[in-house]
Design a protein around this motif. Structure first.
Motif, mmCIF file in Angstrom:
data_model
loop_
_atom_site.group_PDB
_atom_site.id
_atom_site.type_symbol
_atom_site.label_atom_id
_atom_site.label_comp_id
_atom_site.label_asym_id
_atom_site.label_seq_id
_atom_site.Cartn_x
_atom_site.Cartn_y
_atom_site.Cartn_z
ATOM 1 N N ARG A 65 6.145 9.724 -8.298
ATOM 2 C CA ARG A 65 6.827 9.455 -7.036
ATOM 3 C C ARG A 65 8.202 8.887 -7.374
ATOM 4 O O ARG A 65 8.296 7.938 -8.157
ATOM 5 C CB ARG A 65 6.056 8.422 -6.197
ATOM 6 C CG ARG A 65 4.707 8.932 -5.745
ATOM 7 C CD ARG A 65 3.998 7.912 -4.886
ATOM 8 N NE ARG A 65 2.653 8.389 -4.575
ATOM 9 C CZ ARG A 65 1.765 7.725 -3.857
ATOM 10 N NH1 ARG A 65 2.091 6.535 -3.359
ATOM 11 N NH2 ARG A 65 0.584 8.223 -3.629
ATOM 12 N N GLY B 249 5.705 2.085 -10.636
ATOM 13 C CA GLY B 249 6.295 3.075 -11.525
ATOM 14 C C GLY B 249 6.728 4.304 -10.767
ATOM 15 O O GLY B 249 6.404 4.477 -9.593
ATOM 16 N N GLU C 34 -0.914 -4.275 -3.725
ATOM 17 C CA GLU C 34 -1.911 -3.272 -3.314
ATOM 18 C C GLU C 34 -2.503 -2.609 -4.552
ATOM 19 O O GLU C 34 -1.804 -1.934 -5.301
ATOM 20 C CB GLU C 34 -1.272 -2.220 -2.404
ATOM 21 C CG GLU C 34 -2.308 -1.223 -1.912
ATOM 22 C CD GLU C 34 -1.724 -0.042 -1.148
ATOM 23 O OE1 GLU C 34 -0.726 -0.232 -0.423
ATOM 24 O OE2 GLU C 34 -2.269 1.060 -1.292
HETATM 25 P P1 ATP Z 1 2.598 1.201 -2.024
HETATM 26 O O1 ATP Z 1 2.549 0.748 -0.604
HETATM 27 O O2 ATP Z 1 2.441 0.083 -3.015
HETATM 28 O O3 ATP Z 1 3.760 2.100 -2.325
HETATM 29 P P2 ATP Z 1 0.975 3.454 -1.387
HETATM 30 O O4 ATP Z 1 0.485 3.101 -0.045
HETATM 31 O O5 ATP Z 1 2.100 4.394 -1.514
HETATM 32 O O6 ATP Z 1 1.306 2.107 -2.211
HETATM 33 P P3 ATP Z 1 -1.288 5.135 -2.045
HETATM 34 O O7 ATP Z 1 -0.575 6.385 -1.765
HETATM 35 O O8 ATP Z 1 -2.383 4.709 -1.142
HETATM 36 O O9 ATP Z 1 -0.260 3.944 -2.262
HETATM 37 O O10 ATP Z 1 -1.820 5.203 -3.545
HETATM 38 C C1 ATP Z 1 -3.064 4.638 -3.984
HETATM 39 C C2 ATP Z 1 -2.845 3.505 -4.973
HETATM 40 O O11 ATP Z 1 -1.954 3.861 -6.020
HETATM 41 C C3 ATP Z 1 -2.206 2.290 -4.344
HETATM 42 O O12 ATP Z 1 -3.186 1.487 -3.731
HETATM 43 C C4 ATP Z 1 -1.570 1.604 -5.529
HETATM 44 O O13 ATP Z 1 -2.505 0.763 -6.166
HETATM 45 C C5 ATP Z 1 -1.219 2.743 -6.457
HETATM 46 N N1 ATP Z 1 0.229 3.044 -6.425
HETATM 47 C C6 ATP Z 1 0.932 3.599 -5.416
HETATM 48 N N2 ATP Z 1 2.222 3.733 -5.748
HETATM 49 C C7 ATP Z 1 2.342 3.273 -7.020
HETATM 50 C C8 ATP Z 1 3.432 3.161 -7.935
HETATM 51 N N3 ATP Z 1 4.656 3.579 -7.613
HETATM 52 N N4 ATP Z 1 3.193 2.633 -9.162
HETATM 53 C C9 ATP Z 1 1.947 2.230 -9.511
HETATM 54 N N5 ATP Z 1 0.882 2.314 -8.692
HETATM 55 C C10 ATP Z 1 1.067 2.827 -7.461
#
Ligand code: ATP
Ligand code: MG
Length: 577
Positions: free
Chosen positions: A138, A150, A418
């Motif tokens: 991402r 990351g 999260e």
């Molecule tokens: P955030 O609000 O922190 O950006 P998200 O809502 O985009 O998270 P999800 O799409 O639900 O996250 O992804 C599932 C899990 O992956 C999250 O609960 C988080 O623990 C992890 N995650 C999400 N984005 C990242 C990132 N950029 N780096 C590391 N871990 C991530």
């Protein structure tokens, strides 16, 4: 350690703000390659693998089956669900040599749905739960805090496929329970918060937040056990009041009062027969919104009590999936009826601008607000009489001390990271893919889905964030790269030989031992041991002559001398093997 691929650093990396980032870099667990892109070195990889193993075990235990998709994906499935555009700048896009569009998967709903559709057709095939532990990409706007956020990271994502809503609820419950077990095993302090306002039905979505001051997510909790993301807190609307008999609205010349503070000061000096506070004023903020991925921007007015800040995250959550932005100078230039600092509901209504207000702004409440001309405000502008909002929006910042929605008292604010998310998706993706099972009566049944994520690499940082001190990391045993860190403190051959034989015995007893056999001073070795954070440190030094070694608990700092011949049994016991 004389041959371990490891260089520890004395200084914090310049770009590091949070403890986990500083310590994981200093202790040689990870190295930065590009913003939000990290390499895992031997120690770090051991911790990452340990976390991954626990996650995998708990997923297998609920009957989820592991598969593995590619990270490099074609555009088409994402086009079909609209996410090729919806994802916006967060998506890493690329072209192959023939000019075909590809992306690096930010999440894999589309692929899972298509896979199940390709393999399964009968109601007898369901339910099924599939998962993968996969590198995600991402292009985060603010990659920060090292591996906490990351641009390349490791995620466990799973999906459940059910025939009925009850089935989905059961798959959701299983995942939730698995997450509780994995985060407990990882030794984390966490809360489970409601992630959506409940419009979709109570527990349709919950997040697991590791409690940490450095976390990006603010959540609130009540004495009664309610916990929610700030985005998900719903504001209780007071009952509407009688409009009849309220004083008429009056415009006043209020020179130089573009801010709430200057306005309140002016009003209290203006001899209006009463005292005003910021809570009596109605602050109108102008935004623009548009459909995800593009299209025309439309103006949106948001009204909140003047003693509250507007919280963009709450607005974004309330308007999702629409995009929201603040107005820029050009936008104001195009809408001359917007008098900055003096915007009122009248001009918005007259110019067809949608106007949403905080739920506390109910019929019969009277406000001081902008009169739509410079240096003028209206006093006693009554909702439901002098202006009629188009609806309500939870836009105002939630504050500690606000009444909790569960009625158990005042909300308290805290921060978290999260680490996991459980989500009842419903039929969004199965509708897009027409994912049906042939029912017992020969009629198609639309599949309902759940999606469940865990940030595997983020967990390593979240654990470090919760478990460290000034000297370094302190790993919970379940994920520590080693069970014992054995420091050889002394140059004599007897000490070297004693250390080697103790290490051999520990190894034979099934413990993973890191031996510091470097030609460095004991001070350097002790400092590195503290930094690296293995929970038990054993020092083989001068005491050996008297048949003792020192055993130090990295967490409590407690040191005890242990007889050499009792050391193995003791350490096996401590390590819980
Ligand atoms: P955030 O609000 O922190 O950006 P998200 O809502 O985009 O998270 P999800 O799409 O639900 O996250 O992804 C599932 C899990 O992956 C999250 O609960 C988080 O623990 C992890 N995650 C999400 N984005 C990242 C990132 N950029 N780096 C590391 N871990 C991530
Ligand atoms: Mg995100």
């Amino acid at each position: 350690m004389s041959s371990l691929f490891l260089r520890t650093l004395r200084e914090d990396p310049a770009d590091a703000e949070v403890p986990s980032h500083k310590l994981l870099v200093r202790a040689g667990y990870v190295r930065r390659v590009a913003p939000g892109v990290y390499s895992w070195l031997p120690l770090g990889l051991r911790v990452l693998r340990a976390v991954e193993r626990i996650v995998r075990e708990e997923m297998d235990a609920i009957g989820a089956q592991e598969i593995h998709f590619p990270a490099l994906l074609p555009r088409e499935p994402y086009e079909a669900t609209g996410r090729w555009t919806e994802y916006g700048d967060n998506l890493f896009r690329l072209k192959d040599r023939r000019g075909n569009d590809y992306l690096l998967g930010p999440t894999h709903e589309e692929l899972f749905t298509a896979l199940v559709k390709g393999e399964y057709s009968s109601y007898k095939d369901y339910p099924v739960m599939l998962y993968q532990i996969q590198t995600k990409y991402r292009d985060e706007a603010r990659p920060r805090a090292g591996i906490l956020r990351g641009r390349e990271f490791l995620m466990k994502d799973s999906y459940s496929f059910d025939l009925t809503d009850e089935g989905l609820a059961e798959s959701y419950r299983k995942h939730r329970a698995a997450y509780v077990r994995m985060f407990d095993r990882l030794g984390l302090t966490y809360v489970i918060v409601a992630a959506t306002s409940g419009a979709m039905g109570g527990s349709a979505s919950e997040e697991f937040l590791a409690v940490a001051e450095t976390g990006e997510d603010t959540f609130v909790r009540s004495p009664g056990g309610y916990a929610a993301n700030v985005e998900a807190v719903t504001t209780h609307a007071p009952p509407a009041r009688e409009v009849e008999g309220l004083p008429a609205a009056q415009a006043h010349h209020t020179p130089n009062t573009p801010t709430i503070e200057s306005l309140v000061t002016f009003l209290n000096g203006a001899d209006l027969g009463r005292t005003f506070t910021a809570a009596d004023t109605l602050k109108n903020v102008l935004l623009k919104t548009r459909r995800p991925g593009g299209g025309e921007w439309a103006l949106l007015g948001v009204g909140v009590p003047g003693d509250r800040e507007v919280d963009m995250k709450r607005i974004e959550a309330a308007l999702e999936p629409a995009e929201v932005a603040l107005l820029d100078a050009a936008d104001f230039a195009r809408a001359p009826f917007l008098v900055k600092g003096y915007i009122g509901p009248a001009a918005l209504a007259a110019n067809g601008v949608r106007y949403l207000v905080d739920p506390r702004i109910v019929t019969g409440t009277a406000w001081v607000t902008g009169a739509d001309k410079p240096d003028h405000h209206v006093v006693d502008l009554v909702c439901g009489r002098d202006f009629t909002p188009d609806g309500t929006i939870d836009a105002a910042a939630v504050r500690a001390g606000d009444p909790a929605p569960d009625g158990s008292g005042a909300l308290e604010a805290a921060r978290g990271i999260e680490i996991g998310h459980v989500f009842q998706l419903g039929r969004k993706y199965s509708d897009a893919a027409s994912l049906d099972a042939l029912g017992p009566d020969g009629k198609p049944v639309r599949i309902t889905m759940g999606s469940y994520g865990v940030g595997v690499s983020r967990l390593v940082a979240a654990i470090a964030e919760q478990s460290h001190d000034d000297s370094g990391l302190i790993w919970p045993r379940a994920v520590s790269p080693f069970d014992v860190h054995l420091v050889v403190a002394g140059k004599t051959e007897a000490i070297a030989a004693g250390a080697e034989s103790l290490a051999g015995e520990l190894d034979a007893a099934g413990l993973r031992v890191l031996v510091d056999d470097r030609k460095a001073s004991p001070g350097v070795k002790f400092a590195d041991a503290e930094l690296i954070g293995v929970p038990t440190i054993v020092v083989v030094g001068r005491g050996l002559a008297n048949g003792v070694v020192e055993v130090k608990d990295r967490c409590s700092g407690e040191r005890v001398e242990v007889a050499l011949d009792a050391a193995v049994a003791r350490l096996v016991d401590v390590a819980g093997r």
